[in-house]
Design a protein around this motif. Structure first.
Motif, PDB file in Angstrom:
ATOM      1  N   PRO A   1      32.388 159.954  68.085  1.00 38.48           N
ATOM      2  CA  PRO A   1      31.543 160.046  69.283  1.00 38.48           C
ATOM      3  C   PRO A   1      30.489 161.152  69.259  1.00 38.48           C
ATOM      4  O   PRO A   1      29.638 161.208  70.144  1.00 38.48           O
ATOM      5  CB  PRO A   1      32.553 160.298  70.404  1.00 38.48           C
ATOM      6  CG  PRO A   1      33.728 160.923  69.756  1.00 38.48           C
ATOM      7  CD  PRO A   1      33.758 160.364  68.362  1.00 38.48           C
ATOM      8  N   ILE A   2      30.514 162.024  68.267  1.00 39.25           N
ATOM      9  CA  ILE A   2      29.565 163.142  68.226  1.00 39.25           C
ATOM     10  C   ILE A   2      28.148 162.620  68.000  1.00 39.25           C
ATOM     11  O   ILE A   2      27.878 161.886  67.050  1.00 39.25           O
ATOM     12  CB  ILE A   2      29.953 164.149  67.129  1.00 39.25           C
ATOM     13  CG1 ILE A   2      31.291 164.790  67.458  1.00 39.25           C
ATOM     14  CG2 ILE A   2      28.872 165.204  66.949  1.00 39.25           C
ATOM     15  CD1 ILE A   2      31.843 165.691  66.370  1.00 39.25           C
TER      16      ILE A   2
ATOM     17  N   LEU B   1      42.309 161.048  61.527  1.00 40.58           N
ATOM     18  CA  LEU B   1      42.229 161.915  62.709  1.00 40.58           C
ATOM     19  C   LEU B   1      40.833 162.519  62.846  1.00 40.58           C
ATOM     20  O   LEU B   1      40.261 162.574  63.939  1.00 40.58           O
ATOM     21  CB  LEU B   1      43.274 163.025  62.626  1.00 40.58           C
ATOM     22  CG  LEU B   1      44.716 162.612  62.899  1.00 40.58           C
ATOM     23  CD1 LEU B   1      45.661 163.777  62.616  1.00 40.58           C
ATOM     24  CD2 LEU B   1      44.890 162.133  64.317  1.00 40.58           C
ATOM     25  N   THR B   2      40.283 162.966  61.736  1.00 42.19           N
ATOM     26  CA  THR B   2      38.945 163.552  61.755  1.00 42.19           C
ATOM     27  C   THR B   2      37.887 162.498  62.096  1.00 42.19           C
ATOM     28  O   THR B   2      36.945 162.778  62.839  1.00 42.19           O
ATOM     29  CB  THR B   2      38.622 164.186  60.384  1.00 42.19           C
ATOM     30  OG1 THR B   2      39.673 165.093  60.033  1.00 42.19           O
ATOM     31  CG2 THR B   2      37.318 164.938  60.422  1.00 42.19           C
ATOM     32  N   LEU B   3      38.057 161.279  61.592  1.00 42.89           N
ATOM     33  CA  LEU B   3      37.111 160.211  61.897  1.00 42.89           C
ATOM     34  C   LEU B   3      37.033 159.961  63.399  1.00 42.89           C
ATOM     35  O   LEU B   3      35.944 159.833  63.959  1.00 42.89           O
ATOM     36  CB  LEU B   3      37.498 158.912  61.182  1.00 42.89           C
ATOM     37  CG  LEU B   3      36.617 157.699  61.494  1.00 42.89           C
ATOM     38  CD1 LEU B   3      35.209 157.912  60.969  1.00 42.89           C
ATOM     39  CD2 LEU B   3      37.226 156.439  60.909  1.00 42.89           C
ATOM     40  N   PHE B   4      38.185 159.929  64.061  1.00 42.84           N
ATOM     41  CA  PHE B   4      38.188 159.665  65.500  1.00 42.84           C
ATOM     42  C   PHE B   4      37.589 160.820  66.289  1.00 42.84           C
ATOM     43  O   PHE B   4      37.120 160.633  67.405  1.00 42.84           O
ATOM     44  CB  PHE B   4      39.594 159.328  65.985  1.00 42.84           C
ATOM     45  CG  PHE B   4      40.076 157.991  65.473  1.00 42.84           C
ATOM     46  CD1 PHE B   4      39.290 156.861  65.598  1.00 42.84           C
ATOM     47  CD2 PHE B   4      41.298 157.876  64.850  1.00 42.84           C
ATOM     48  CE1 PHE B   4      39.719 155.628  65.124  1.00 42.84           C
ATOM     49  CE2 PHE B   4      41.744 156.654  64.379  1.00 42.84           C
ATOM     50  CZ  PHE B   4      40.949 155.525  64.513  1.00 42.84           C
TER      51      PHE B   4
ATOM     52  N   GLU C   1      22.520 153.540  67.365  1.00 43.41           N
ATOM     53  CA  GLU C   1      22.465 153.781  65.920  1.00 43.41           C
ATOM     54  C   GLU C   1      23.742 154.511  65.514  1.00 43.41           C
ATOM     55  O   GLU C   1      23.839 155.721  65.661  1.00 43.41           O
ATOM     56  CB  GLU C   1      21.253 154.642  65.572  1.00 43.41           C
ATOM     57  CG  GLU C   1      19.925 153.979  65.842  1.00 43.41           C
ATOM     58  CD  GLU C   1      18.766 154.878  65.481  1.00 43.41           C
ATOM     59  OE1 GLU C   1      18.924 155.729  64.573  1.00 43.41           O
ATOM     60  OE2 GLU C   1      17.716 154.748  66.112  1.00 43.41           O
ATOM     61  N   PRO C   2      24.735 153.795  64.973  1.00 45.12           N
ATOM     62  CA  PRO C   2      26.022 154.426  64.686  1.00 45.12           C
ATOM     63  C   PRO C   2      25.982 155.508  63.595  1.00 45.12           C
ATOM     64  O   PRO C   2      26.772 156.432  63.629  1.00 45.12           O
ATOM     65  CB  PRO C   2      26.915 153.279  64.256  1.00 45.12           C
ATOM     66  CG  PRO C   2      26.125 152.043  64.360  1.00 45.12           C
ATOM     67  CD  PRO C   2      24.733 152.386  64.732  1.00 45.12           C
ATOM     68  N   LYS C   3      25.056 155.405  62.624  1.00 45.65           N
ATOM     69  CA  LYS C   3      24.961 156.374  61.521  1.00 45.65           C
ATOM     70  C   LYS C   3      26.324 156.576  60.823  1.00 45.65           C
ATOM     71  O   LYS C   3      26.778 157.702  60.609  1.00 45.65           O
ATOM     72  CB  LYS C   3      24.426 157.709  62.021  1.00 45.65           C
ATOM     73  CG  LYS C   3      23.052 157.607  62.640  1.00 45.65           C
ATOM     74  CD  LYS C   3      22.589 158.929  63.201  1.00 45.65           C
ATOM     75  CE  LYS C   3      21.283 158.752  63.934  1.00 45.65           C
ATOM     76  NZ  LYS C   3      20.876 159.929  64.637  1.00 45.65           N
ATOM     77  N   MET C   4      26.946 155.470  60.460  1.00 46.24           N
ATOM     78  CA  MET C   4      28.297 155.510  59.906  1.00 46.24           C
ATOM     79  C   MET C   4      28.368 156.201  58.540  1.00 46.24           C
ATOM     80  O   MET C   4      29.344 156.895  58.260  1.00 46.24           O
ATOM     81  CB  MET C   4      28.877 154.099  59.796  1.00 46.24           C
ATOM     82  CG  MET C   4      29.283 153.513  61.132  1.00 46.24           C
ATOM     83  SD  MET C   4      30.470 154.546  62.036  1.00 46.24           S
ATOM     84  CE  MET C   4      31.873 154.466  60.960  1.00 46.24           C
ATOM     85  N   LYS C   5      27.366 156.036  57.703  1.00 46.19           N
ATOM     86  CA  LYS C   5      27.408 156.664  56.377  1.00 46.19           C
ATOM     87  C   LYS C   5      27.504 158.179  56.518  1.00 46.19           C
ATOM     88  O   LYS C   5      28.330 158.827  55.870  1.00 46.19           O
ATOM     89  CB  LYS C   5      26.171 156.279  55.568  1.00 46.19           C
ATOM     90  CG  LYS C   5      26.178 156.814  54.162  1.00 46.19           C
ATOM     91  CD  LYS C   5      24.975 156.324  53.380  1.00 46.19           C
ATOM     92  CE  LYS C   5      25.012 156.848  51.964  1.00 46.19           C
ATOM     93  NZ  LYS C   5      23.865 156.390  51.182  1.00 46.19           N
TER      94      LYS C   5
ATOM     95  N   ILE D   1      30.777 163.281  56.566  1.00 46.87           N
ATOM     96  CA  ILE D   1      31.253 164.452  57.320  1.00 46.87           C
ATOM     97  C   ILE D   1      32.771 164.405  57.454  1.00 46.87           C
ATOM     98  O   ILE D   1      33.456 165.416  57.274  1.00 46.87           O
ATOM     99  CB  ILE D   1      30.573 164.508  58.699  1.00 46.87           C
ATOM    100  CG1 ILE D   1      29.097 164.836  58.544  1.00 46.87           C
ATOM    101  CG2 ILE D   1      31.259 165.518  59.612  1.00 46.87           C
ATOM    102  CD1 ILE D   1      28.279 164.676  59.811  1.00 46.87           C
ATOM    103  N   THR D   2      33.307 163.224  57.757  1.00 41.88           N
ATOM    104  CA  THR D   2      34.755 163.052  57.896  1.00 41.88           C
ATOM    105  C   THR D   2      35.474 163.396  56.601  1.00 41.88           C
ATOM    106  O   THR D   2      36.491 164.097  56.611  1.00 41.88           O
ATOM    107  CB  THR D   2      35.073 161.603  58.306  1.00 41.88           C
ATOM    108  OG1 THR D   2      34.483 161.346  59.573  1.00 41.88           O
ATOM    109  CG2 THR D   2      36.560 161.367  58.382  1.00 41.88           C
TER     110      THR D   2
END
Length: 87
Positions: free
Chosen positions: A23-24, A16-19, A46-50, A55-56
């Motif tokens: 988009p932030i 839930l937190t990931l979703f 640049e998705p910056k997934m790491k 944060i998630t």
């Protein structure tokens, strides 16, 4: 509350937190001015997934701690949840 229950609460809160976090701060390739051929213009530049996964995980741990504390303290029990609307 068992370890399995805590892990399930953490997994649900994590997704839930990931979703919410995904988009932030996101900029599309169109906004960035560099659309890669074969991708939609709205694809992330640049998705910056790491960073987003970190944060998630932190927020999911905080929310899981709050939820488990409330449940274990007895502030919220199954008997208090009125599913059918019957008193």
């Amino acid at each position: 509350m068992s370890i399995t229950s805590i892990l399930v609460v953490f997994a649900v809160m994590w997704f839930l937190t990931l979703f919410v976090v995904l988009p932030i701060g996101q900029r599309s390739q169109e906004e960035d001015g560099n659309v890669v051929p074969g991708t939609p213009a709205g694809a992330p530049a640049e998705p910056k997934m790491k960073r987003k996964v970190i944060i998630t995980t932190i927020w999911a741990a905080i929310l899981t701690t709050i939820i488990c504390t409330v449940v274990l303290s007895g502030l919220l029990t199954v008997d208090m949840i009125d599913v059918r609307g019957v008193n």
